[in-house]
Scaffold this motif. Structure first.
Motif, short mmCIF file in Angstrom:
data_model
loop_
_atom_site.label_atom_id
_atom_site.label_comp_id
_atom_site.label_asym_id
_atom_site.label_seq_id
_atom_site.Cartn_x
_atom_site.Cartn_y
_atom_site.Cartn_z
N LEU A 1 1.47 6.88 -6.87
CA LEU A 1 0.33 7.63 -7.21
C LEU A 1 0.98 9.07 -6.74
O LEU A 1 0.73 9.71 -7.53
CB LEU A 1 -0.80 7.07 -6.29
N LEU A 2 1.54 9.15 -5.68
CA LEU A 2 2.54 10.22 -5.32
C LEU A 2 2.99 10.81 -6.64
O LEU A 2 3.32 12.90 -7.03
CB LEU A 2 3.30 10.55 -4.03
N ASN B 1 0.84 -0.97 0.43
CA ASN B 1 -0.18 -0.39 -0.04
C ASN B 1 0.78 0.77 0.25
O ASN B 1 0.36 2.72 -0.96
CB ASN B 1 -1.49 0.43 1.42
N TYR B 2 1.83 1.08 0.73
CA TYR B 2 3.16 2.16 0.32
C TYR B 2 3.30 2.47 -0.68
O TYR B 2 3.85 4.17 -0.71
CB TYR B 2 4.04 2.40 1.56
N LEU C 1 2.50 1.74 -3.31
CA LEU C 1 0.93 2.51 -3.93
C LEU C 1 1.09 3.72 -4.26
O LEU C 1 1.05 4.42 -4.76
CB LEU C 1 -0.07 1.13 -3.63
N TYR C 2 0.83 3.93 -2.80
CA TYR C 2 0.91 5.27 -2.28
C TYR C 2 2.63 6.51 -2.98
O TYR C 2 1.96 7.47 -3.57
CB TYR C 2 0.95 5.91 -0.97
#
Length: 192
Positions: free
Chosen positions: A16-17, A9-10, A12-13
């Motif tokens: 995206l960032l 999840n990190y 993926l973030y």
């Protein structure tokens, strides 16, 4: 197992960032940038095939011809060295293309010593100074305009951009934007 899910999840973030911070500005600048009448047009080099410009380079040259014919600048600087797999310099190929499309030889300035965008602009800036040219319109493909303008600013070139179209291939377009995202990240870290 919970650790790996959190890590995923990190990651993926972070991806995206990076897309928000790096790729979206590349896309926006590449499509919204408008040229301003200037002293010269700088066409950044790209791969040639034999002695002929590649598709991406032809798109840049066609944009430069439109600008020249519309009176955006009285001269064109073509910039690019001869790569190890090229029979002539990119600049020589570009000059021949422009001559074949009616641009007078005395209006074309040749910069044939550069192997990357930073060198294209640094060497073109020297030509501008020698010829008392103070402002430029930088021509490259839409994915390349933002980095080109950032480098020009770092080099003290007063410039606007004129994005040439991208190739009609979704694969090539995606590849170019990903490549530019990585190049922008390097630019932010190194200044080149």
């Amino acid at each position: 197992m919970n650790f790996f899910k959190k890590l995923r999840n990190y990651m993926l973030y972070i991806v995206l960032l990076l897309i928000l911070v790096i790729e979206i500005p590349i896309i926006v600048v590449g499509y919204l940038t408008q040229p301003v009448k200037s002293d010269t047009i700088i066409v950044l080099g790209a791969k040639i095939l034999g002695q002929d410009p590649s598709l991406m380079l032809r798109l840049r040259l066609d944009e430069a011809i439109k600008l020249y014919e519309a009176g955006y600048a009285p001269t064109i600087i073509v910039s690019g060295a001869q790569g190890p797999d090229e029979s002539i310099s990119e600049a020589a190929s570009m000059k021949a293309y422009l001559l074949n499309h009616g641009i007078p030889a005395e209006r074309i300035l040749l910069e044939d010593q550069s192997f990357n965008t930073y060198q294209n602009l640094a060497n073109s800036h020297k030509i501008m100074q020698i010829n008392s040219l103070r402002t430029a319109v930088i021509v490259s493909n839409a994915s390349h305009i933002r980095r080109s303008l950032l480098l020009a600013q770092n080099l003290g070139i007063q410039a606007t951009g004129s994005p040439a179209p991208m190739a009609s291939s979704p694969y090539l377009t995606t590849k170019q934007y990903v490549r530019e995202g990585a190049a922008i990240a390097v630019l932010f870290l190194t200044g080149k």
